[in-house]
Design an enzyme around this catalytic site. Structure first.
Site: not given
Ligand code: ADP
Length: 160
Positions: A41, A17, A128
């Protein structure tokens, strides 16, 4: 001034992130990291904890701010007068889901667009959920998350 929102659950924020946040901050004049308070959630960390960890993690990046939001992302974007959303793509599996969300958002909010940044290869596997799974079983995740997150995980779990 170009402004964008990078939305997500960030439960917790990972180095993957953070990489997307830093790269977005190089592209846009201002980036708001939007932390979703999803009542459907049960997260490991409360929205306040997630915002606090993100604030620590982005402390050195002056054009990034962190805010939490409830409800629809497009409403959050409009409330902040922003019409660009940033999402990260790791693999094909992300693509299908992200495409559906971006297209449906465009249907209901044609004024708002989504841009995608592809993961840096060293974080392609990182999520995560993986961090939480390892931490729960005591594996040290120091290469996966910022230091402040590691400390918070150590408060919840016994980690080597
Ligand atoms: P969500 O919004 O689906 O709950 P997350 O909070 O885990 O997902 O992630 C937020 C955004 O960051 C999403 O677009 C996800 O695809 C992206 N993301 C998560 N982990 C990575 C990573 N390792 N590299 C690049 N983008 C990521």
């Amino acid at each position: 001034m170009s402004r964008a929102i990078y939305p997500g659950s960030f439960d917790p924020v990972t180095l993957g992130h953070l990489d997307i946040i830093k790269r977005s901050a190089d592209i846009f004049d201002e980036v708001i990291v939007g932390v979703l308070n999803n009542t459907q959630k049960t997260p490991l960390f409360s929205v306040t904890e997630r915002v606090n960890m993100l604030n620590e993690a982005v402390a050195g990046i002056p054009n990034v701010t962190v805010k939490n939001f409830d409800g629809l992302l497009i409403d959050f974007a409009r409330d902040n007068d922003i019409n660009v959303l940033v999402r990260g793509l790791r693999a094909v599996t992300d693509f299908e889901y992200e495409l559906q969300i971006a297209q449906s958002n465009r249907k209901v909010a044609p004024d708002i667009d989504t841009v995608f940044l592809t993961t840096s290869i060293e974080y392609a596997y990182l999520s995560s959920s993986i961090v939480k799974e390892y931490a729960r079983y005591g594996v040290c995740v120091d290469g996966f998350v910022p230091e402040c997150v590691l400390q918070k995980l150590k408060e919840k779990y016994t980690i080597e």
